[in-house]
Write a protein that holds these residues in place. Structure first.
Motif, mmCIF file in Angstrom:
data_model
loop_
_atom_site.group_PDB
_atom_site.id
_atom_site.type_symbol
_atom_site.label_atom_id
_atom_site.label_comp_id
_atom_site.label_asym_id
_atom_site.label_seq_id
_atom_site.Cartn_x
_atom_site.Cartn_y
_atom_site.Cartn_z
ATOM 1 N N ILE A 11 59.080 47.816 46.494
ATOM 2 C CA ILE A 11 58.608 48.948 46.976
ATOM 3 C C ILE A 11 57.816 49.100 48.260
ATOM 4 C CG2 ILE A 11 59.127 50.198 44.636
ATOM 5 C CD1 ILE A 11 56.144 50.581 44.249
ATOM 6 N N GLY A 12 57.317 47.738 48.418
ATOM 7 C CA GLY A 12 56.282 47.782 49.485
ATOM 8 C C GLY A 12 55.022 47.643 49.156
ATOM 9 N N ALA A 13 54.161 47.017 49.915
ATOM 10 C CA ALA A 13 52.755 46.528 49.534
ATOM 11 C C ALA A 13 51.662 47.913 49.451
ATOM 12 C CB ALA A 13 51.903 45.855 50.932
ATOM 13 N N TRP A 14 51.871 48.826 50.310
ATOM 14 C CA TRP A 14 51.093 49.987 50.002
ATOM 15 C C TRP A 14 51.297 50.781 48.809
ATOM 16 C CZ3 TRP A 14 46.148 51.287 50.700
ATOM 17 C CH2 TRP A 14 45.543 50.938 51.970
ATOM 18 N N PRO A 15 52.536 51.203 48.583
ATOM 19 C CA PRO A 15 52.886 51.857 47.305
ATOM 20 C C PRO A 15 52.664 50.850 45.986
ATOM 21 C CG PRO A 15 54.851 51.878 48.749
ATOM 22 C CD PRO A 15 53.786 51.116 49.452
ATOM 23 N N SER A 16 52.929 49.782 46.350
ATOM 24 C CA SER A 16 52.678 48.873 44.929
ATOM 25 C C SER A 16 50.945 48.933 44.588
ATOM 26 C CB SER A 16 53.111 47.435 45.233
ATOM 27 O OG SER A 16 52.542 46.429 44.189
ATOM 28 N N VAL A 17 50.256 48.861 45.606
ATOM 29 C CA VAL A 17 48.782 48.762 45.313
ATOM 30 C C VAL A 17 48.294 50.030 44.781
ATOM 31 C CG1 VAL A 17 46.489 48.562 46.407
ATOM 32 C CG2 VAL A 17 48.430 46.697 46.948
ATOM 33 N N LEU A 18 48.941 51.071 45.407
ATOM 34 C CA LEU A 18 48.486 52.308 44.906
ATOM 35 C C LEU A 18 48.805 52.608 43.744
ATOM 36 C CD1 LEU A 18 49.018 54.521 48.112
ATOM 37 C CD2 LEU A 18 46.779 53.763 47.317
ATOM 38 N N ALA A 19 50.131 52.219 43.196
ATOM 39 C CA ALA A 19 50.589 52.430 41.872
ATOM 40 C C ALA A 19 49.887 51.948 40.986
ATOM 41 C CB ALA A 19 52.266 52.014 41.702
ATOM 42 N N VAL A 20 49.659 50.434 40.930
ATOM 43 C CA VAL A 20 48.894 49.843 39.880
ATOM 44 C C VAL A 20 47.484 50.367 39.962
ATOM 45 C CG1 VAL A 20 50.292 47.824 40.132
ATOM 46 C CG2 VAL A 20 48.274 47.729 41.380
ATOM 47 N N THR A 21 46.889 50.774 41.173
ATOM 48 C CA THR A 21 45.471 51.261 40.975
ATOM 49 C C THR A 21 45.524 52.546 40.446
ATOM 50 O OG1 THR A 21 44.816 50.201 43.224
ATOM 51 C CG2 THR A 21 43.750 52.008 42.499
ATOM 52 N N ALA A 22 46.731 53.328 40.123
ATOM 53 C CA ALA A 22 46.525 54.451 39.598
ATOM 54 C C ALA A 22 46.494 54.341 38.147
ATOM 55 C CB ALA A 22 47.761 55.436 39.957
ATOM 56 N N VAL A 23 47.405 53.465 37.590
ATOM 57 C CA VAL A 23 47.413 53.086 36.191
ATOM 58 C C VAL A 23 45.961 52.387 35.671
ATOM 59 C CG1 VAL A 23 48.487 51.373 34.523
ATOM 60 C CG2 VAL A 23 49.899 52.591 36.205
ATOM 61 N N VAL A 24 45.339 51.508 36.459
ATOM 62 C CA VAL A 24 44.080 51.062 36.033
ATOM 63 C C VAL A 24 43.006 52.259 36.082
ATOM 64 C CG1 VAL A 24 42.349 49.487 36.800
ATOM 65 C CG2 VAL A 24 44.642 48.740 36.632
ATOM 66 N N THR A 25 42.834 52.999 37.260
ATOM 67 C CA THR A 25 41.989 54.111 37.311
ATOM 68 C C THR A 25 42.074 54.971 36.237
ATOM 69 O OG1 THR A 25 42.960 55.155 39.246
ATOM 70 C CG2 THR A 25 41.360 53.335 39.867
ATOM 71 N N GLY A 26 43.389 55.521 36.168
ATOM 72 C CA GLY A 26 43.671 56.427 35.172
ATOM 73 C C GLY A 26 43.025 56.177 33.756
ATOM 74 N N ALA A 39 45.964 42.125 34.965
ATOM 75 C CA ALA A 39 47.519 42.187 34.949
ATOM 76 C C ALA A 39 48.148 43.270 36.195
ATOM 77 C CB ALA A 39 48.092 42.790 33.622
ATOM 78 N N ALA A 40 47.324 44.241 36.547
ATOM 79 C CA ALA A 40 47.737 45.142 37.516
ATOM 80 C C ALA A 40 47.646 44.244 38.824
ATOM 81 C CB ALA A 40 46.734 46.354 37.680
ATOM 82 N N PHE A 41 46.718 43.618 39.091
ATOM 83 C CA PHE A 41 46.888 42.733 40.126
ATOM 84 C C PHE A 41 47.986 41.600 40.390
ATOM 85 C CE2 PHE A 41 45.410 38.406 41.944
ATOM 86 C CZ PHE A 41 45.488 38.861 43.040
ATOM 87 N N GLY A 42 48.203 41.156 39.203
ATOM 88 C CA GLY A 42 49.319 40.248 39.221
ATOM 89 C C GLY A 42 50.780 41.073 39.382
ATOM 90 N N ALA A 43 50.888 42.154 38.841
ATOM 91 C CA ALA A 43 52.170 42.748 38.869
ATOM 92 C C ALA A 43 52.244 43.515 40.289
ATOM 93 C CB ALA A 43 51.958 44.289 37.833
ATOM 94 N N SER A 44 51.160 43.671 40.778
ATOM 95 C CA SER A 44 51.430 44.288 42.225
ATOM 96 C C SER A 44 52.097 43.381 43.230
ATOM 97 C CB SER A 44 49.815 44.612 42.914
ATOM 98 O OG SER A 44 49.310 43.378 43.413
ATOM 99 N N HIS A 45 52.100 42.127 43.198
ATOM 100 C CA HIS A 45 52.746 41.201 43.970
ATOM 101 C C HIS A 45 54.317 41.175 43.684
ATOM 102 C CE1 HIS A 45 48.800 39.496 44.001
ATOM 103 N NE2 HIS A 45 49.013 39.267 45.150
ATOM 104 N N PRO A 46 55.047 41.077 42.620
ATOM 105 C CA PRO A 46 56.425 41.483 42.624
ATOM 106 C C PRO A 46 56.664 42.858 42.858
ATOM 107 C CG PRO A 46 55.561 40.832 40.505
ATOM 108 C CD PRO A 46 54.381 40.641 41.327
ATOM 109 N N LEU A 47 55.929 43.676 42.509
ATOM 110 C CA LEU A 47 56.266 45.047 42.678
ATOM 111 C C LEU A 47 56.316 45.469 44.194
ATOM 112 C CD1 LEU A 47 56.768 47.798 41.250
ATOM 113 C CD2 LEU A 47 54.424 48.116 41.565
ATOM 114 N N ALA A 48 55.444 44.718 44.943
ATOM 115 C CA ALA A 48 55.372 44.915 46.509
ATOM 116 C C ALA A 48 56.723 44.575 47.221
ATOM 117 C CB ALA A 48 54.337 44.132 47.083
ATOM 118 N N LYS A 49 57.431 43.640 46.637
ATOM 119 C CA LYS A 49 58.572 43.030 46.887
ATOM 120 C C LYS A 49 59.704 44.059 46.951
ATOM 121 C CE LYS A 49 57.648 38.230 46.686
ATOM 122 N NZ LYS A 49 57.721 37.112 45.725
#
Length: 104
Positions: free
Chosen positions: A78-93, A66-76
Motif C-alpha cells: 500500500i505504500g510507505a506512508w499509508p503503511s506507517v500510518l496504519a500500524v501507528t493507528a493500531v498501536v496508538t489506539g 510487531a507493528a514495526f515489523g509488519a509495516s515493511h511488507p505492508l508498505a510493499k
C-alpha cells in the motif's frame, strides 16, 4: 523526565513509529531511525510496566515491535506512508485504550 504514570504512551508510540521511519528515511541512516524507535518503545514500556505490570508491558511492547515489523511488507502493498500510518493507528489506539484512557 516525567514520572512514568504521567506519560501519554499513545503519543510516545506515535513518535517512535512515525518519527523513527521519518528519521531513517530523511537521514538515510536506518539505525538512527531504530534508535528513536527503541527509545520511544522503552519509554512507553516503562509507563506500561508502572501502570499495569509486566504482562501488559510485554503485550503492548510486543504489539509495538510487531507493528514495526509488519509495516515493511505492508508498505510493499500500500505504500510507505499509508503503511506507517496504519500500524501507528493500531498501536496508538491500543495504547490509549489499554493504558492512557484511564488517566482522563
Amino acid at each position: 523526565m516525567k514520572p512514568a504514570k504521567d506519560v501519554n504512551t499513545a503519543a510516545v508510540t506515535a513518535v517512535g513509529l512515525i518519527g523513527g521511519w521519518l528519521t531513517a528515511r530523511e537521514s538515510g541512516i536506518r539505525p538512527l531511525g531504530g534508535v528513536l524507535l527503541g527509545i520511544a518503545g522503552g519509554w512507553a514500556a516503562r509507563t506500561w510496566y508502572v501502570r499495569h505490570g509486566l504482562g501488559t508491558a510485554a503485550g503492548l511492547s510486543a504489539l509495538y515491535l510487531a507493528a514495526f515489523g509488519a509495516s515493511h511488507p505492508l508498505a510493499k502493498r500500500i505504500g510507505a506512508w499509508p503503511s506507517v500510518l496504519a500500524v501507528t493507528a493500531v498501536v496508538t489506539g491500543t495504547a490509549h485504550l489499554v493504558s492512557d484512557a484511564e488517566r482522563e
